[in-house]
Design a protein around this motif. Structure first.
Motif, mmCIF file in Angstrom:
data_model
loop_
_atom_site.group_PDB
_atom_site.id
_atom_site.type_symbol
_atom_site.label_atom_id
_atom_site.label_comp_id
_atom_site.label_asym_id
_atom_site.label_seq_id
_atom_site.Cartn_x
_atom_site.Cartn_y
_atom_site.Cartn_z
ATOM 1 N N GLU A 125 -5.621 7.169 -0.880
ATOM 2 C CA GLU A 125 -6.316 5.979 -1.367
ATOM 3 C C GLU A 125 -6.627 6.057 -2.864
ATOM 4 N N THR A 126 -6.741 7.264 -3.415
ATOM 5 C CA THR A 126 -6.979 7.403 -4.852
ATOM 6 C C THR A 126 -5.875 6.708 -5.648
ATOM 7 N N LEU A 127 -4.618 6.925 -5.265
ATOM 8 C CA LEU A 127 -3.502 6.291 -5.978
ATOM 9 C C LEU A 127 -3.314 4.851 -5.544
ATOM 10 N N VAL A 128 -3.642 4.535 -4.297
ATOM 11 C CA VAL A 128 -3.548 3.143 -3.843
ATOM 12 C C VAL A 128 -4.502 2.276 -4.660
ATOM 13 N N LYS A 217 1.389 3.789 6.631
ATOM 14 C CA LYS A 217 2.692 3.789 5.956
ATOM 15 C C LYS A 217 2.650 2.863 4.751
ATOM 16 N N GLY A 218 1.928 1.746 4.880
ATOM 17 C CA GLY A 218 1.780 0.844 3.743
ATOM 18 C C GLY A 218 1.080 1.514 2.579
ATOM 19 N N LEU A 219 0.016 2.251 2.877
ATOM 20 C CA LEU A 219 -0.692 2.982 1.820
ATOM 21 C C LEU A 219 0.223 4.044 1.199
ATOM 22 N N GLU A 220 1.041 4.675 2.038
ATOM 23 C CA GLU A 220 1.972 5.689 1.534
ATOM 24 C C GLU A 220 3.052 5.085 0.641
ATOM 25 N N VAL A 221 3.458 3.851 0.933
ATOM 26 C CA VAL A 221 4.421 3.152 0.080
ATOM 27 C C VAL A 221 3.849 2.997 -1.323
ATOM 28 N N ILE A 222 2.595 2.555 -1.406
ATOM 29 C CA ILE A 222 1.946 2.359 -2.711
ATOM 30 C C ILE A 222 1.763 3.706 -3.417
ATOM 31 N N GLU A 223 1.357 4.711 -2.663
ATOM 32 C CA GLU A 223 1.190 6.056 -3.249
ATOM 33 C C GLU A 223 2.518 6.571 -3.789
ATOM 34 N N ALA A 224 3.594 6.381 -3.034
ATOM 35 C CA ALA A 224 4.916 6.857 -3.464
ATOM 36 C C ALA A 224 5.360 6.185 -4.758
ATOM 37 N N ALA A 225 5.066 4.894 -4.893
ATOM 38 C CA ALA A 225 5.452 4.162 -6.107
ATOM 39 C C ALA A 225 4.852 4.819 -7.347
ATOM 40 N N TRP A 226 3.582 5.237 -7.235
ATOM 41 C CA TRP A 226 2.913 5.866 -8.386
ATOM 42 C C TRP A 226 3.337 7.323 -8.574
ATOM 43 N N LEU A 227 3.420 8.067 -7.481
ATOM 44 C CA LEU A 227 3.760 9.491 -7.597
ATOM 45 C C LEU A 227 5.143 9.712 -8.192
ATOM 46 N N PHE A 228 6.099 8.858 -7.790
ATOM 47 C CA PHE A 228 7.495 9.104 -8.144
ATOM 48 C C PHE A 228 8.064 8.056 -9.087
ATOM 49 N N ASP A 229 7.170 7.197 -9.622
ATOM 50 C CA ASP A 229 7.538 6.211 -10.641
ATOM 51 C C ASP A 229 8.719 5.352 -10.183
ATOM 52 N N PHE A 304 3.540 -5.656 13.144
ATOM 53 C CA PHE A 304 2.663 -4.774 12.364
ATOM 54 C C PHE A 304 2.604 -5.308 10.924
ATOM 55 N N ARG A 305 1.772 -6.342 10.728
ATOM 56 C CA ARG A 305 1.750 -7.086 9.459
ATOM 57 C C ARG A 305 1.255 -6.245 8.278
ATOM 58 N N ASN A 306 0.480 -5.202 8.568
ATOM 59 C CA ASN A 306 -0.134 -4.439 7.472
ATOM 60 C C ASN A 306 0.897 -3.832 6.529
ATOM 61 N N LEU A 307 2.035 -3.412 7.070
ATOM 62 C CA LEU A 307 3.062 -2.813 6.212
ATOM 63 C C LEU A 307 3.578 -3.851 5.210
ATOM 64 N N GLY A 308 3.810 -5.064 5.668
ATOM 65 C CA GLY A 308 4.246 -6.122 4.767
ATOM 66 C C GLY A 308 3.189 -6.474 3.739
ATOM 67 N N LEU A 309 1.922 -6.473 4.152
ATOM 68 C CA LEU A 309 0.824 -6.759 3.225
ATOM 69 C C LEU A 309 0.739 -5.704 2.130
ATOM 70 N N ALA A 310 1.015 -4.449 2.488
ATOM 71 C CA ALA A 310 0.993 -3.374 1.490
ATOM 72 C C ALA A 310 2.101 -3.573 0.454
ATOM 73 N N PHE A 311 3.296 -3.937 0.907
ATOM 74 C CA PHE A 311 4.386 -4.221 -0.043
ATOM 75 C C PHE A 311 4.005 -5.391 -0.948
ATOM 76 N N GLN A 312 3.359 -6.428 -0.388
ATOM 77 C CA GLN A 312 2.914 -7.564 -1.201
ATOM 78 C C GLN A 312 1.910 -7.122 -2.261
ATOM 79 N N ALA A 313 0.967 -6.284 -1.868
ATOM 80 C CA ALA A 313 -0.052 -5.800 -2.807
ATOM 81 C C ALA A 313 0.589 -4.983 -3.923
ATOM 82 N N LEU A 314 1.556 -4.158 -3.572
ATOM 83 C CA LEU A 314 2.250 -3.346 -4.567
ATOM 84 C C LEU A 314 3.013 -4.231 -5.549
ATOM 85 N N GLU A 315 3.701 -5.228 -5.028
ATOM 86 C CA GLU A 315 4.460 -6.161 -5.879
ATOM 87 C C GLU A 315 3.529 -6.914 -6.831
#
Length: 387
Positions: A125-128, A217-229, A304-315
């Motif tokens: 959550e720190t990176l999210v 998994k949605g939170l991990e998607v956002i974390e991965a975006a920051w960790l690995f640019d 499982f809508r949360n995964l899609g919502l996480a991608f939306q938040a990241l975008e």
């Protein structure tokens, strides 16, 4: 050189497993700080066993108990959130393992980075919440952030020796949780007990519910975006029920590297604490003979809508992932208290993302205020639902 570890959240699932790793490698690691929010009994037990220089209990009501229980030792007992931010800066701390649950990990991690402490990050959550602030700060301070999540550890390991090769795609694997294959109609009456039965991993209540809803998994998607640019378009999620392939990286030539192993969090914890060295371990070994097949399928983002919502938040970027995270923490807490249904967690997230105030370039203060105001909005939503 023995590495002295501060474990923020030592009584949780990651914290207790980290202590098991440290005990097994007492020639390489020592405990300098232990912290817990409210599990005073286990914190005292851990402190007596591992003898840190400091312990922090977050709950002020438990301070007297901890202080009294450790009065016969030279361990210093501190209390509250400010103490948590203070201890990570101490000279006798070599590595900070942030194993706190949720937003609570943000400010101590910021302080630790500013103090130049390497971070073993189990608090996604720190990176999210504030990846746009955390990663540049870590680069500025020359502080490594070593991922402890099994998926991000896998990606990190796949990238070793590949620093000059651009990433085409990172592929996060998901077990699918206890409700894999279910449709929305099946999930309307899901109970707390059912959602807490994860098929492969033993984890705390919050992350287990997040796994059941695919929010984790949605939170991990956002974390991965920051960790690995990488951009959201460079991140895929595949459901892999056996949890043997922990994640994969695809390079520009189409080649894919994967990291495999039995599901055991002690392995990525040990890898992060021991980095850059791999240390001997007696963990059970994966054997292909035991697995007739390893299977992969697409996640069901309609159910499982949360995964899609996480991608939306990241975008969307800005403070939108912070809004998503705060709403989710309230949603999970309300579900665990039987105040809202399983599917209503997604409704709450979508409402807060739609109605929250969007900021494209937030400061740390903006993130703190966003978290606060989103929680108020989410709690009001829950309260209206109850009535």
């Amino acid at each position: 050189m023995i590495k002295r570890i501060a474990i923020l959240g030592s009584t949780g699932s990651i914290g207790t497993q980290a202590l098991a790793v440290i005990q097994q490698h007492s020639d390489a690691f020592a405990v300098s700080v232990l912290t817990a929010q409210s599990n005073a009994d286990l914190l005292v037990e851990q402190a007596i066993k591992f003898h840190p220089t400091h312990v922090v209990i977050g709950d002020e009501a438990k301070y007297a108990f901890v202080k009294n229980a450790l009065s016969g030792t030279d361990i210093q007992v501190l209390v509250g959130a400010e103490a948590l931010e203070e201890v990570v800066c101490y000279e006798h701390v070599d590595v900070v393992l942030t194993a706190l649950v949720g937003y609570a990990g943000l400010l101590p991690t910021v302080k630790a980075i500013k103090a130049g402490k390497p971070i073993a990050l189990a608090n996604k959550e720190t990176l999210v919440v504030a990846g746009a602030l955390i990663m540049p700060l870590a680069r500025e301070m020359g502080v490594p952030i070593l991922p402890v999540d099994s998926e991000h550890s896998a990606i990190f390991q796949c990238l070793m020796g590949e620093s000059h090769n651009p990433i085409e795609k990172v592929i996060l694997t998901a077990s699918g949780g206890p409700f894999r294959g279910k449709k929305r109609g099946d999930l309307e009456q899901v109970t707390r007990a059912q959602a807490l039965k994860h098929p492969n991993w033993t984890m705390g209540a919050k992350i287990t519910i997040d796994s059941a809803s695919l929010m984790n998994k949605g939170l991990e998607v956002i974390e991965a975006a920051w960790l690995f640019d990488v951009h959201a378009s460079q991140i895929d999620v595949v459901v892999h029920p056996q949890s043997i392939v922990h994640s994969l990286v695809q390079f520009e030539d189409g080649s894919i590297k994967a990291q495999l192993g039995l599901p055991d969090m002690k392995l990525p914890i040990q890898f992060a604490l021991g980095y850059p060295n791999r240390m001997q371990a007696d963990f059970p070994r994966f054997d292909f003979k035991d697995y007739a097949s390893l299977t992969f399928e697409q996640p069901d983002v309609e159910t499982f809508r949360n995964l899609g919502l996480a991608f939306q938040a990241l975008e969307k970027g800005g403070n939108m992932p912070c809004i998503l995270n705060a709403a989710n923490e309230v949603a999970v807490d309300a579900f665990l208290k039987d105040q809202i249904g399983f599917l209503q967690m997604s409704d709450l997230l979508a409402t807060c993302m739609d109605q929250g105030t969007f900021l494209s370039s937030p400061s740390l203060e903006d993130y703190i205020n966003t978290d606060k105001t989103t929680r108020i909005m989410a709690q009001e939503w829950v309260s209206k639902l109850k009535h």
